[in-house]
Design a protein around this motif. Structure first.
Motif, PDB file in Angstrom:
ATOM      1  N   LYS A   1       0.650  -1.402  -0.047  1.00 38.88           N
ATOM      2  CA  LYS A   1       0.182  -0.104   0.145  1.00 38.88           C
ATOM      3  C   LYS A   1       0.739   1.374   0.297  1.00 38.88           C
ATOM      4  O   LYS A   1       0.561   2.389  -0.775  1.00 38.88           O
ATOM      5  CB  LYS A   1      -0.694  -0.239   1.141  1.00 38.88           C
ATOM      6  CG  LYS A   1      -2.037   0.854   1.345  1.00 38.88           C
ATOM      7  CD  LYS A   1      -2.965   1.050   2.487  1.00 38.88           C
ATOM      8  CE  LYS A   1      -3.759   2.415   2.192  1.00 38.88           C
ATOM      9  NZ  LYS A   1      -3.280   3.751   2.229  1.00 38.88           N
TER      10      LYS A   1
ATOM     11  N   MET B   1       2.036   1.724  -3.598  1.00 40.88           N
ATOM     12  CA  MET B   1       1.417   2.414  -3.956  1.00 40.88           C
ATOM     13  C   MET B   1       0.899   3.689  -4.138  1.00 40.88           C
ATOM     14  O   MET B   1       0.150   4.246  -4.610  1.00 40.88           O
ATOM     15  CB  MET B   1       0.081   1.820  -3.909  1.00 40.88           C
ATOM     16  CG  MET B   1       0.411  -0.269  -4.602  1.00 40.88           C
ATOM     17  SD  MET B   1      -1.376  -1.082  -4.199  1.00 40.88           S
ATOM     18  CE  MET B   1      -2.444  -0.959  -5.367  1.00 40.88           C
TER      19      MET B   1
ATOM     20  N   GLU C   1      -4.714   3.630  -6.473  1.00 41.01           N
ATOM     21  CA  GLU C   1      -5.950   2.767  -5.187  1.00 41.01           C
ATOM     22  C   GLU C   1      -6.054   1.585  -5.998  1.00 41.01           C
ATOM     23  O   GLU C   1      -6.705   1.823  -6.810  1.00 41.01           O
ATOM     24  CB  GLU C   1      -6.849   4.121  -5.079  1.00 41.01           C
ATOM     25  CG  GLU C   1      -8.085   3.743  -4.552  1.00 41.01           C
ATOM     26  CD  GLU C   1      -8.947   4.542  -4.146  1.00 41.01           C
ATOM     27  OE1 GLU C   1     -10.443   4.543  -3.215  1.00 41.01           O
ATOM     28  OE2 GLU C   1      -9.526   4.936  -5.018  1.00 41.01           O
ATOM     29  N   ALA C   2      -6.421   0.824  -4.841  1.00 36.34           N
ATOM     30  CA  ALA C   2      -7.190  -0.301  -5.307  1.00 36.34           C
ATOM     31  C   ALA C   2      -8.095  -0.290  -4.132  1.00 36.34           C
ATOM     32  O   ALA C   2      -8.777  -0.455  -3.725  1.00 36.34           O
ATOM     33  CB  ALA C   2      -6.044  -1.583  -4.879  1.00 36.34           C
ATOM     34  N   GLN C   3      -9.490  -0.614  -4.948  1.00 34.65           N
ATOM     35  CA  GLN C   3     -10.589  -0.473  -5.407  1.00 34.65           C
ATOM     36  C   GLN C   3     -10.957  -1.900  -4.890  1.00 34.65           C
ATOM     37  O   GLN C   3     -10.771  -3.231  -6.163  1.00 34.65           O
ATOM     38  CB  GLN C   3     -11.194  -0.010  -6.441  1.00 34.65           C
ATOM     39  CG  GLN C   3     -10.463   1.563  -6.592  1.00 34.65           C
ATOM     40  CD  GLN C   3     -11.378   1.916  -7.488  1.00 34.65           C
ATOM     41  OE1 GLN C   3     -12.437   3.183  -7.530  1.00 34.65           O
ATOM     42  NE2 GLN C   3     -11.590   1.829  -9.010  1.00 34.65           N
ATOM     43  N   VAL C   4     -11.085  -2.555  -3.915  1.00 38.13           N
ATOM     44  CA  VAL C   4     -11.359  -4.130  -3.518  1.00 38.13           C
ATOM     45  C   VAL C   4     -12.681  -3.825  -3.545  1.00 38.13           C
ATOM     46  O   VAL C   4     -13.747  -3.394  -2.196  1.00 38.13           O
ATOM     47  CB  VAL C   4     -10.753  -4.244  -1.676  1.00 38.13           C
ATOM     48  CG1 VAL C   4     -11.292  -5.504  -1.088  1.00 38.13           C
ATOM     49  CG2 VAL C   4      -9.129  -3.929  -2.440  1.00 38.13           C
TER      50      VAL C   4
ATOM     51  N   VAL D   1      -6.611  -9.344  -0.577  1.00 38.57           N
ATOM     52  CA  VAL D   1      -6.582  -8.157  -0.769  1.00 38.57           C
ATOM     53  C   VAL D   1      -5.880  -6.867   0.771  1.00 38.57           C
ATOM     54  O   VAL D   1      -4.862  -6.142   0.265  1.00 38.57           O
ATOM     55  CB  VAL D   1      -8.039  -7.115  -0.883  1.00 38.57           C
ATOM     56  CG1 VAL D   1      -8.766  -8.435  -1.691  1.00 38.57           C
ATOM     57  CG2 VAL D   1      -8.661  -7.251   0.600  1.00 38.57           C
TER      58      VAL D   1
ATOM     59  N   TYR E   1      -2.536  -4.897  -0.223  1.00 32.67           N
ATOM     60  CA  TYR E   1      -2.857  -3.106  -1.243  1.00 32.67           C
ATOM     61  C   TYR E   1      -4.086  -2.197  -0.482  1.00 32.67           C
ATOM     62  O   TYR E   1      -4.100  -0.654  -1.323  1.00 32.67           O
ATOM     63  CB  TYR E   1      -3.696  -4.639  -3.031  1.00 32.67           C
ATOM     64  CG  TYR E   1      -2.638  -4.848  -3.008  1.00 32.67           C
ATOM     65  CD1 TYR E   1      -1.739  -5.031  -3.583  1.00 32.67           C
ATOM     66  CD2 TYR E   1      -3.778  -6.051  -3.273  1.00 32.67           C
ATOM     67  CE1 TYR E   1      -0.746  -6.124  -3.954  1.00 32.67           C
ATOM     68  CE2 TYR E   1      -3.502  -8.225  -3.935  1.00 32.67           C
ATOM     69  CZ  TYR E   1      -1.532  -7.506  -4.126  1.00 32.67           C
ATOM     70  OH  TYR E   1      -1.348  -8.663  -5.007  1.00 32.67           O
TER      71      TYR E   1
ATOM     72  N   ILE F   1     -10.141  -6.978  -6.910  1.00 36.32           N
ATOM     73  CA  ILE F   1      -9.766  -5.818  -7.021  1.00 36.32           C
ATOM     74  C   ILE F   1     -10.078  -5.094  -8.696  1.00 36.32           C
ATOM     75  O   ILE F   1      -9.235  -5.697  -9.073  1.00 36.32           O
ATOM     76  CB  ILE F   1      -8.192  -5.476  -6.785  1.00 36.32           C
ATOM     77  CG1 ILE F   1      -7.567  -6.600  -5.489  1.00 36.32           C
ATOM     78  CG2 ILE F   1      -7.492  -4.438  -6.669  1.00 36.32           C
ATOM     79  CD1 ILE F   1      -6.474  -6.586  -5.346  1.00 36.32           C
TER      80      ILE F   1
ATOM     81  N   PRO G   1      -8.031  -1.343  -9.924  1.00 36.32           N
ATOM     82  CA  PRO G   1      -6.833   0.058  -9.643  1.00 36.32           C
ATOM     83  C   PRO G   1      -8.030   1.734 -10.344  1.00 36.32           C
ATOM     84  O   PRO G   1      -8.468   1.172 -11.209  1.00 36.32           O
ATOM     85  CB  PRO G   1      -5.963  -0.561 -10.618  1.00 36.32           C
ATOM     86  CG  PRO G   1      -5.997  -1.067 -11.182  1.00 36.32           C
ATOM     87  CD  PRO G   1      -7.601  -1.867 -11.162  1.00 36.32           C
TER      88      PRO G   1
ATOM     89  N   VAL H   1      -0.010  -8.622  -8.889  1.00 35.49           N
ATOM     90  CA  VAL H   1      -1.329  -8.425  -8.777  1.00 35.49           C
ATOM     91  C   VAL H   1      -2.132  -7.781 -10.029  1.00 35.49           C
ATOM     92  O   VAL H   1      -3.142  -7.474  -9.932  1.00 35.49           O
ATOM     93  CB  VAL H   1      -1.134  -6.222  -8.685  1.00 35.49           C
ATOM     94  CG1 VAL H   1      -1.736  -5.060  -8.278  1.00 35.49           C
ATOM     95  CG2 VAL H   1       0.183  -6.322  -7.762  1.00 35.49           C
TER      96      VAL H   1
ATOM     97  N   MET I   1      -6.332  -8.253 -10.663  1.00 36.32           N
ATOM     98  CA  MET I   1      -6.882  -7.417 -11.519  1.00 36.32           C
ATOM     99  C   MET I   1      -7.656  -7.545 -12.587  1.00 36.32           C
ATOM    100  O   MET I   1      -8.301  -6.370 -13.511  1.00 36.32           O
ATOM    101  CB  MET I   1      -6.168  -5.601 -10.855  1.00 36.32           C
ATOM    102  CG  MET I   1      -5.537  -5.459 -10.161  1.00 36.32           C
ATOM    103  SD  MET I   1      -4.515  -4.032 -10.301  1.00 36.32           S
ATOM    104  CE  MET I   1      -4.578  -3.186  -8.528  1.00 36.32           C
TER     105      MET I   1
END
Length: 592
Positions: free
Chosen positions: A172, A175, A181-184, A194, A197, A419, A421, A574, A578
């Motif tokens: 994280k 990143m 930003e990792a949108q989970v 997850v 991230y 995930i 991004p 990663v 995604m």
């Protein structure tokens, strides 16, 4: 123009030269393959066993094995299938007097080590000896070596015995610096794949599950060593917890080894045990070469070529993806095709699905699950779990008649996540890149990584993940004859060991792949049968170019990055995470 022709000429010369080199290599491979001869095992020999690389499920059909060039070390790999078969053959081979368990690192998972260890325990029933020696004992190799009649360490060697640890790399912070930003979107309190991230440390739920399964693995480890070495389990815990073994003489003091010897002294003992003149060389055969010895195991019916009935073993090893797979990945199309093939073959009376997978694509997992279910409807299918059969690995297992796992198999992790991004800050603030465009529908650009998800888009993706989890838990409930509510209570992405999974009803019994074959034969009511394996391994001609490129690339990266190679693999993964919703193990389990 003159410069252009120079470049063209150089390119042509390069292509011709490369083609010539590849042709020479190919001819060498063909000649080498055609000239392979059976290995003669002399009387009073020892079987030399050493593991210095990860053990695959099957011995690779690798045309580059034994070649030393372009970063390749020339060492041949041997699969678990041949390791177990060769140890079993040696048990009844009159020319083999014992086993020399030599310096090894046991880079494979604990369940693989467990299967080899159990094969060695069975070998000892013959009355033949096992001698173990190493300059450096990792905990993994010592667990294997502890079954030996005598365990020796170099007087100046290293003995690791300090307990298990599990470390997770969190990305994280990196990143954030990059503006990513990792949108989970996930289902499962414990589905922690997850976390690297979106967090900088383990969540409380993740810490709880890691403590639980790591404690289970460690308990099995101590119990096994204690029984083999006749040392109390609590004593072993105290030795490790207080780091009482810091030098080889400490290991001898606490009865973890039987002596401090240099290798020449160990070889002299082996000569004495095999009645070999100390002035002559010890007769030995490498476990990989022993496959070509021509010795057959007389105690099994599975080798009878005349048998009309068959039991099929289908290998599903590696990450689960759509399409075709290879020796190291599970392709939904490849495994599904194998399942259809054995299902429609009337001579195949039962199937063993060997699963060694941390999971992967939930869609690909569902495709394979469907074929397992259809196979279950017409003939017995038994799952044998290896090091991992978690998340997607459990998904493809749950429809089988029965599931067999090792005590230290990592399984469960019933959960789904995705995930996506958001790289807006990277593009706008770091690179100065902006985007603009038009669309014909409100959600036409859903999944665009140049902007964050809207609340409505997030809700759509969450619904898809929720449905995937509902399907997953329903399939498990149907296959294991439990309620979906119960499966949900032990699911939530939580990881379990084989020992824990037995108590929860996720696994039927503890055992190895041979136990699975025996169970399959019993369910099919056959005694005289032939084992056949799927998917078919590619020939040297089909995989030559692919094998060369992949092997060289991997070896060069490993040599360059060293211990950082695992971190590189995690960062590389990663991009896979995604793409589609994932049913995947939260992390790689590495016990040093």
């Amino acid at each position: 123009m003159k410069q252009f022709f120079k470049f063209v000429l150089a390119t042509i010369v390069g292509i011709v030269f490369t083609s010539f080199i590849l042709l020479i290599i190919l001819v060498g491979i063909i000649v080498g393959a055609s000239s392979e001869k059976p290995v003669d095992v002399l009387s009073n020999s020892v079987l030399h066993v050493s593991f210095t690389r990860a053990i695959p499920e099957r011995t690779p059909n690798n045309p580059l094995a034994g070649l030393s060039f372009l970063g390749l070390d020339g060492e041949k790999s041997i699969g678990l299938n041949d390791i177990l078969a060769n140890i079993k053959k040696a048990k009844t081979d009159d020319n083999i007097r014992g086993i020399f368990l030599d310096e090894s690192y046991m880079l494979s998972g604990q369940a693989t080590t467990e299967e080899v260890r159990n094969a060695l325990l069975d070998f000892k029933k013959s009355g033949k000896f096992i001698i173990a020696y190493s300059e450096i004992y990792t905990q993994g190799f010592y667990y294997l070596a502890s079954v030996a009649d005598k365990v020796y360490i170099n007087p100046k060697g290293i003995f690791e015995f300090s307990g298990f640890s599990q470390q997770i790399t969190f990305l994280k912070g990196a990143m954030d610096k990059l503006g990513i930003e990792a949108q989970v979107i996930k289902v499962g309190t414990y589905k922690s794949a997850v976390e690297p991230y979106i967090l900088n440390k383990m969540s409380d739920a993740n810490r709880e599950q890691v403590n639980s399964y790591l404690g289970s693995l460690y308990e099995h480890f101590l119990t096994g060593i204690g029984k083999a070495r006749n040392v109390n389990r609590d004593t072993l815990f105290d030795i490790a917890n207080n780091m009482k073994v810091q030098f080889p003489e400490d290991a001898l003091k606490y009865k973890l080894v039987d002596g401090l010897k240099y290798k020449d002294e160990v070889l002299d003992e082996l000569k004495s045990r095999t009645s070999t003149d100390k002035k002559k060389n010890l007769h030995s055969v490498e476990i990989g070469e022993y496959t070509k010895s021509g010795v057959k195991d007389d105690n099994t019916d599975t080798e009878k070529a005349t048998a009309g009935d068959k039991i099929a073993v289908i290998y599903a090893s590696g990450e689960i993806n759509g399409g075709d797979g290879d020796e190291n990945t599970i392709g939904s199309e490849t495994v599904s095709k194998a399942l259809r093939q054995v299902r429609l073959d009337n001579k195949v009376k039962a199937v063993v699905l060997r699963v060694n997978s941390p999971g992967g694509s939930s869609l690909a997992s569902d495709v394979i699950w469907r074929e397992v279910k259809l196979t279950h409807d017409v003939k017995p299918i038994i799952v044998s779990m290896g090091d991992y059969a978690a998340s997607g690995g459990y998904y493809i297992s749950c429809a089988a008649d029965s599931i067999i796992a090792e005590p230290n198999t990592i399984t469960g992790s019933i959960g789904i996540f995705a995930i996506l991004p958001n790289m807006q800050k990277l593009f706008n603030d770091k690179l100065g890149v902006t985007f603009d465009g038009v669309k014909t529908g409100k959600y036409a650009d859903l999944g665009d990584i140049s902007r964050p998800l809207t609340p409505e888009e997030h809700a759509i993706l969450q619904n898809q993940v929720n449905r995937g989890y509902d399907d997953f838990t329903k399939h498990v409930a149907d296959g294991r004859k439990k309620t979906q509510q119960y499966i949900n209570s032990i699911g939530q992405g939580r990881v379990w060991t084989g020992t824990q999974a037995i108590k929860l009803g996720l696994v039927d019994r503890l055992g190895n792949i041979n136990d699975a074959v025996n169970m399959a034969a019993k369910k099919a009511k056959v005694t005289d049968y032939k084992l056949v394996t799927y998917p078919e391994q590619k020939s040297i001609f089909n995989k030559f170019g692919q094998g060369l490129t992949a092997e060289v690339k991997t070896r060069m990266l490993q040599n360059e990055l060293g211990e950082s190679y695992n971190t590189y693999q995690q960062i590389k993964s990663v991009t896979h995470l995604m793409r589609t919703p994932q049913a995947r193990l939260p992390f790689d389990v590495v016990i040093k």
